[in-house]
Design an enzyme around this catalytic site. Structure first.
Site, PDB file in Angstrom:
ATOM      1  CG  HIS A 190      -1.914  -0.926   1.226  1.00  0.00           C
ATOM      2  ND1 HIS A 190      -3.235  -0.510   0.950  1.00  0.00           N
ATOM      3  CD2 HIS A 190      -2.052  -2.320   1.181  1.00  0.00           C
ATOM      4  CE1 HIS A 190      -4.105  -1.791   0.939  1.00  0.00           C
ATOM      5  NE2 HIS A 190      -3.411  -2.924   1.078  1.00  0.00           N
ATOM      6  CE1 TYR A 214      -4.090   3.044  10.190  1.00  0.00           C
ATOM      7  CE2 TYR A 214      -4.501   2.068  12.513  1.00  0.00           C
ATOM      8  CZ  TYR A 214      -3.803   2.118  11.443  1.00  0.00           C
ATOM      9  OH  TYR A 214      -2.971   1.137  11.225  1.00  0.00           O
ATOM     10  N   PRO A 268      -2.168  -2.432  19.379  1.00  0.00           N
ATOM     11  CG  PRO A 268      -4.049  -3.459  18.784  1.00  0.00           C
ATOM     12  CD  PRO A 268      -3.351  -2.968  19.957  1.00  0.00           C
ATOM     13  CE  LYS A 285       5.382   0.950  13.576  1.00  0.00           C
ATOM     14  NZ  LYS A 285       6.003   0.835  12.331  1.00  0.00           N
ATOM     15  CE1 TYR A 317       0.772   1.694   8.369  1.00  0.00           C
ATOM     16  CE2 TYR A 317       0.027   2.302  10.491  1.00  0.00           C
ATOM     17  CZ  TYR A 317      -0.178   1.507   9.385  1.00  0.00           C
ATOM     18  OH  TYR A 317      -1.348   0.698   9.294  1.00  0.00           O
TER      19      TYR A 317
HETATM   20  P1  FAS Z   1       2.919 -14.912  20.284  1.00  0.00           P
HETATM   21  O1  FAS Z   1       2.088 -14.738  21.727  1.00  0.00           O
HETATM   22  O2  FAS Z   1       2.305 -14.736  19.054  1.00  0.00           O
HETATM   23  O3  FAS Z   1       3.651 -16.340  20.383  1.00  0.00           O
HETATM   24  C1  FAS Z   1       4.072 -16.879  21.585  1.00  0.00           C
HETATM   25  C2  FAS Z   1       3.873 -18.512  21.498  1.00  0.00           C
HETATM   26  O4  FAS Z   1       4.283 -18.935  22.969  1.00  0.00           O
HETATM   27  C3  FAS Z   1       2.372 -18.722  21.519  1.00  0.00           C
HETATM   28  O5  FAS Z   1       2.333 -19.801  20.645  1.00  0.00           O
HETATM   29  C4  FAS Z   1       2.307 -19.644  23.001  1.00  0.00           C
HETATM   30  O6  FAS Z   1       1.083 -20.607  22.736  1.00  0.00           O
HETATM   31  C5  FAS Z   1       3.580 -19.941  23.111  1.00  0.00           C
HETATM   32  N1  FAS Z   1       3.704 -20.107  24.762  1.00  0.00           N
HETATM   33  C6  FAS Z   1       3.266 -19.239  25.639  1.00  0.00           C
HETATM   34  N2  FAS Z   1       3.653 -19.712  27.062  1.00  0.00           N
HETATM   35  C7  FAS Z   1       4.433 -20.908  26.614  1.00  0.00           C
HETATM   36  C8  FAS Z   1       5.003 -21.729  27.416  1.00  0.00           C
HETATM   37  N3  FAS Z   1       5.036 -21.650  28.943  1.00  0.00           N
HETATM   38  N4  FAS Z   1       5.536 -22.934  26.993  1.00  0.00           N
HETATM   39  C9  FAS Z   1       5.422 -23.128  25.673  1.00  0.00           C
HETATM   40  N5  FAS Z   1       4.901 -22.111  24.722  1.00  0.00           N
HETATM   41  C10 FAS Z   1       4.418 -21.289  25.339  1.00  0.00           C
HETATM   42  N6  FAS Z   1       0.053  -7.003  16.481  1.00  0.00           N
HETATM   43  C11 FAS Z   1      -0.252  -6.273  15.434  1.00  0.00           C
HETATM   44  O7  FAS Z   1       0.860  -5.685  14.726  1.00  0.00           O
HETATM   45  N7  FAS Z   1      -1.633  -5.956  14.948  1.00  0.00           N
HETATM   46  C12 FAS Z   1      -2.728  -6.295  15.623  1.00  0.00           C
HETATM   47  O8  FAS Z   1      -3.742  -6.155  15.053  1.00  0.00           O
HETATM   48  C13 FAS Z   1      -2.424  -7.212  16.650  1.00  0.00           C
HETATM   49  N8  FAS Z   1      -3.658  -7.985  17.286  1.00  0.00           N
HETATM   50  C14 FAS Z   1      -3.364  -8.582  18.153  1.00  0.00           C
HETATM   51  C15 FAS Z   1      -4.363  -9.308  19.089  1.00  0.00           C
HETATM   52  C16 FAS Z   1      -4.062 -10.198  20.109  1.00  0.00           C
HETATM   53  C17 FAS Z   1      -5.303 -10.799  20.728  1.00  0.00           C
HETATM   54  C18 FAS Z   1      -3.088 -10.278  20.573  1.00  0.00           C
HETATM   55  C19 FAS Z   1      -2.548 -11.173  21.808  1.00  0.00           C
HETATM   56  C20 FAS Z   1      -1.886  -9.803  20.015  1.00  0.00           C
HETATM   57  C21 FAS Z   1      -2.031  -9.051  18.965  1.00  0.00           C
HETATM   58  N9  FAS Z   1      -0.903  -8.491  18.231  1.00  0.00           N
HETATM   59  C22 FAS Z   1      -1.212  -7.663  17.015  1.00  0.00           C
HETATM   60  C23 FAS Z   1       0.460  -8.651  18.431  1.00  0.00           C
HETATM   61  C24 FAS Z   1       0.939  -9.931  18.106  1.00  0.00           C
HETATM   62  O9  FAS Z   1       0.596  -9.959  16.547  1.00  0.00           O
HETATM   63  C25 FAS Z   1       2.096 -10.214  18.506  1.00  0.00           C
HETATM   64  O10 FAS Z   1       3.037  -9.077  18.427  1.00  0.00           O
HETATM   65  C26 FAS Z   1       2.741 -11.370  18.063  1.00  0.00           C
HETATM   66  O11 FAS Z   1       2.042 -12.440  17.874  1.00  0.00           O
HETATM   67  C27 FAS Z   1       4.211 -11.528  18.475  1.00  0.00           C
HETATM   68  O12 FAS Z   1       4.617 -12.847  18.384  1.00  0.00           O
HETATM   69  P2  FAS Z   1       5.544 -13.667  19.687  1.00  0.00           P
HETATM   70  O13 FAS Z   1       6.335 -12.823  20.082  1.00  0.00           O
HETATM   71  O14 FAS Z   1       5.774 -14.815  18.736  1.00  0.00           O
HETATM   72  O15 FAS Z   1       4.370 -14.072  20.585  1.00  0.00           O
HETATM   73  C1  PHB Z   2      -5.222  -5.592  11.322  1.00  0.00           C
HETATM   74  O1  PHB Z   2      -5.358  -5.726   9.803  1.00  0.00           O
HETATM   75  O2  PHB Z   2      -5.334  -6.603  11.993  1.00  0.00           O
HETATM   76  C2  PHB Z   2      -4.516  -4.222  11.635  1.00  0.00           C
HETATM   77  C3  PHB Z   2      -4.044  -3.336  11.049  1.00  0.00           C
HETATM   78  C4  PHB Z   2      -3.430  -2.446  11.256  1.00  0.00           C
HETATM   79  C5  PHB Z   2      -3.498  -1.842  12.608  1.00  0.00           C
HETATM   80  C6  PHB Z   2      -3.919  -2.957  13.622  1.00  0.00           C
HETATM   81  C7  PHB Z   2      -4.266  -4.264  13.123  1.00  0.00           C
HETATM   82  O3  PHB Z   2      -2.713  -0.896  13.099  1.00  0.00           O
END
Ligand code: FAS
Ligand code: PHB
Length: 393
Positions: A74, A202, A294, A298, A386
Site C-alpha cells: 500500500h 483509521y 495494535p 507494530k 508507520y
Molecule cells: P506470540 O504470543 O504470538 O507467540 C508466543 C507463543 O508461545 C504462543 O504460541 C504461545 O502458545 C507459546 N507459549 C506461551 N507460553 C508458553 C510456555 N510456557 N511454553 C511453551 N509455549 C508457550 N499485532 C499487530 O501488529 N496488529 C494487531 O492487530 C495485533 N492484534 C493482536 C491481538 C491479540 C489478541 C494479541 C494477543 C496480539 C495481537 N498483536 C497484534 C500482537 C501480536 O501480533 C504479537 O505481536 C505477535 O504475536 C508476537 O509474536 P510472538 O512474540 O511470537 O508471541
Molecule cells: C489488522 O489488519 O489486524 C491491523 C491493521 C493495522 C493495525 C492493527 C491491526 O494498526
C-alpha cells in the site's frame, strides 16, 4: 525426544518459528517447544500489517513466495475525523519503504510449512516448561510431553513465549525493570468474508476509534474501540456494523459490504516493556519482552526485528566465535522497541476517545489531528514510523 541442541526456543509463534528458520539457514540446530497445538497457533487472528523491514527479512529468509503473491503493498492509509473529512497519509517513505497488508495467520502457516520442509524440531502441546540454569554455560529446559518428563540441554535459550509465557519470569524480579501503561478500553475485532476497502482506514470519532483493514480480496478485518468490561456476547453483528458505520464518514460506510462475522474477539490494549532482554544465556524476543497497542501495527514487526538481531548474534557466535552482536542484543533491540512503543502510544492517544480525558486534553488531541491535516511534515513523520525505520547494521 531430542535431548541436546544448540538453541532451545520456547514458543512457536512468529518469533520462535522465525528464529528457528533463520538459525537453520545458518546450520544451527534448535528445538521449539510450544504449549498449544499447531492448529491453535495458526487459528489465532492477530496482526495484519508488515513494515518494509519485516517484508525484507521474510524475503531474504526464502519466505517471500506466498507473501509476494498474496501480500498487498500500500502507498497510503486513510484517517477519518469525526465522521466528516478523510486524510490520505502516504505510506511510502522518502527512501521508498512501504508497508504490506499480509495477515499473521498466513505468516504462521508459511513458517510452519517451511519448518516441515526442513525437518524442524517443533514439539507441540508441551507443558510444565521451565528454563533452568540460564546463567550457567549449560542452561537446560525441563518440560512434559505426552505425559513424560523431558530435559533439553542447550547452549542458549530463546524466550519467544509471548506476554503470558514463562521466560521473562526466569529473570529475577530485582534484575528486571518493567514499564507498563494499561489503556481504559479494548478493541473488538471481526473478520467478515466481504471485500475490504482499498486502503486501511483509521477513524477517530467522539463515539470512539474504528479501523477498517483487510486480509484477502474477500476477507475483511474491522475493529471498534469498546469498553474494557464488554464481552463479545454484548456485540451482535448488527450492533457491530451499526457502530462501525456511526464512526465513519457516510462516503466511506456507503462503500462497505457487510456480512456475518466469521471471527469475533476483544483484545485489551497495553504498552509494556521488560528490560533487559538478556539474562545470562537466556534471550527474550517478541511479546515475551514487550507489548504495544495494535494502533501502530507494530507488535508482529517488533517480534521480527528482535529475531533479526538475535539470530545475527547467535549465528556469529556459533559460526565465527564472535559475540559482539550477542553482547549488544538487548540494547540494540530495545532502541527499536522503545521507538515503536512511543509511536504506538502516540497513535493510540491521537485516535481513541479516552473516557476520563479533561477538556484541555481533548483540545490537545483535536489540535494534534489538525496539525496532521495541515502539515506535510507531520504526515511524513507518521509515514516513516508507520513503514518502519531501518534496522541497525
Ligand atoms: P506470540 O504470543 O504470538 O507467540 C508466543 C507463543 O508461545 C504462543 O504460541 C504461545 O502458545 C507459546 N507459549 C506461551 N507460553 C508458553 C510456555 N510456557 N511454553 C511453551 N509455549 C508457550 N499485532 C499487530 O501488529 N496488529 C494487531 O492487530 C495485533 N492484534 C493482536 C491481538 C491479540 C489478541 C494479541 C494477543 C496480539 C495481537 N498483536 C497484534 C500482537 C501480536 O501480533 C504479537 O505481536 C505477535 O504475536 C508476537 O509474536 P510472538 O512474540 O511470537 O508471541
Ligand atoms: C489488522 O489488519 O489486524 C491491523 C491493521 C493495522 C493495525 C492493527 C491491526 O494498526
Amino acid at each position: 525426544m531430542v535431548v541436546k541442541t544448540q538453541v532451545g526456543i520456547i514458543g512457536a509463534g512468529p518469533a520462535g518459528m522465525l528464529l528457528s528458520h533463520l538459525l537453520d539457514q545458518a546450520g544451527i540446530d534448535s528445538v521449539v517447544l510450544e504449549r498449544q497445538s499447531r492448529e491453535h497457533v495458526v487459528g489465532r487472528i492477530r496482526a495484519g500489517v508488515l513494515e518494509w523491514g519485516t517484508v525484507e527479512i521474510l524475503r531474504s529468509a526464502g519466505l517471500g513466495e506466498r507473501l509476494d503473491a498474496e501480500g498487498d503493498v500500500h502507498d497510503l492509509i486513510m484517517i477519518a475525523r469525526n465522521g466528516e473529512d478523510v486524510l490520505n497519509v502516504p505510506t511510502v517513505s522518502a527512501d521508498g519503504r512501504k508497508m504490506m497488508a499480509y495477515g499473521q495467520t498466513a505468516i504462521q502457516e508459511d513458517l510452519f510449512n517451511a519448518g516441515d520442509a526442513r525437518g524442524a524440531q517443533v514439539v507441540f502441546e508441551v507443558s510444565d516448561v521451565v528454563p533452568n540454569d540460564v546463567t550457567s554455560a549449560r542452561p537446560w529446559i525441563s518440560y512434559t510431553a505426552d505425559g513424560m518428563s523431558e530435559r533439553l540441554d542447550c547452549d542458549f535459550i530463546a524466550g519467544c513465549d509471548g506476554f503470558h509465557g514463562v521466560s521473562r519470569q526466569a529473570i529475577p524480579a530485582q534484575t528486571r525493570s518493567e514499564y507498563e501503561k494499561v489503556y481504559p478500553f479494548g478493541w473488538l475485532g471481526i473478520l467478515s468474508e466481504t471485500p475490504p476497502l482499498p486502503s486501511l482506514l483509521y477513524a477517530t470519532h467522539q463515539r470512539g476509534f474504528a479501523l477498517c483493514s483487510m486480509r484477502t480480496p474477500m476477507l475483511s478485518r474491522y475493529y471498534v474501540q469498546c469498553p474494557l468490561e464488554d464481552s463479545v456476547d454484548d456485540w451482535s453483528d448488527d450492533r457491530f456494523w451499526t457502530e462501525l458505520f456511526a464512526r465513519l464518514p457516510a462516503t466511506v460506510s456507503g462503500t462497505i459490504a457487510t456480512g456475518p462475522s466469521v471471527e469475533k474477539s476483544i483484545a485489551p490494549l497495553r504498552s509494556f516493556v521488560s528490560e533487559p532482554m538478556r539474562y545470562g544465556n537466556l534471550f527474550l524476543a517478541g511479546d515475551a519482552a514487550h507489548i504495544v497497542p495494535p494502533t501502530g501495527a507494530k507488535g508482529l514487526n517488533l517480534a521480527a526485528s528482535d529475531v533479526f538481531y538475535l539470530a545475527r548474534g547467535l549465528v556469529d557466535h556459533f559460526n565465527s566465535g564472535n559475540d559482539d552482536y550477542l553482547e549488544t542484543y538487548s540494547e540494540t533491540a530495545l532502541r527499536r522497541v522503545w521507538s515503536s512503543v512511543r509511536f504506538s502510544w502516540w497513535m493510540t492517544q491521537l485516535l481513541h476517545r479516552f473516557p476520563s480525558r479533561s477538556s484541555f486534553e481533548q483540545r490537545i488531541q483535536d489540535d494534534d489531528l489538525a496539525y496532521l491535516w495541515a502539515s506535510a511534515n507531520a504526515r511524513s513523520t507518521l509515514t516513516e514510523q508507520y513503514v518502519g525505520l531501518r534496522l541497525e547494521e
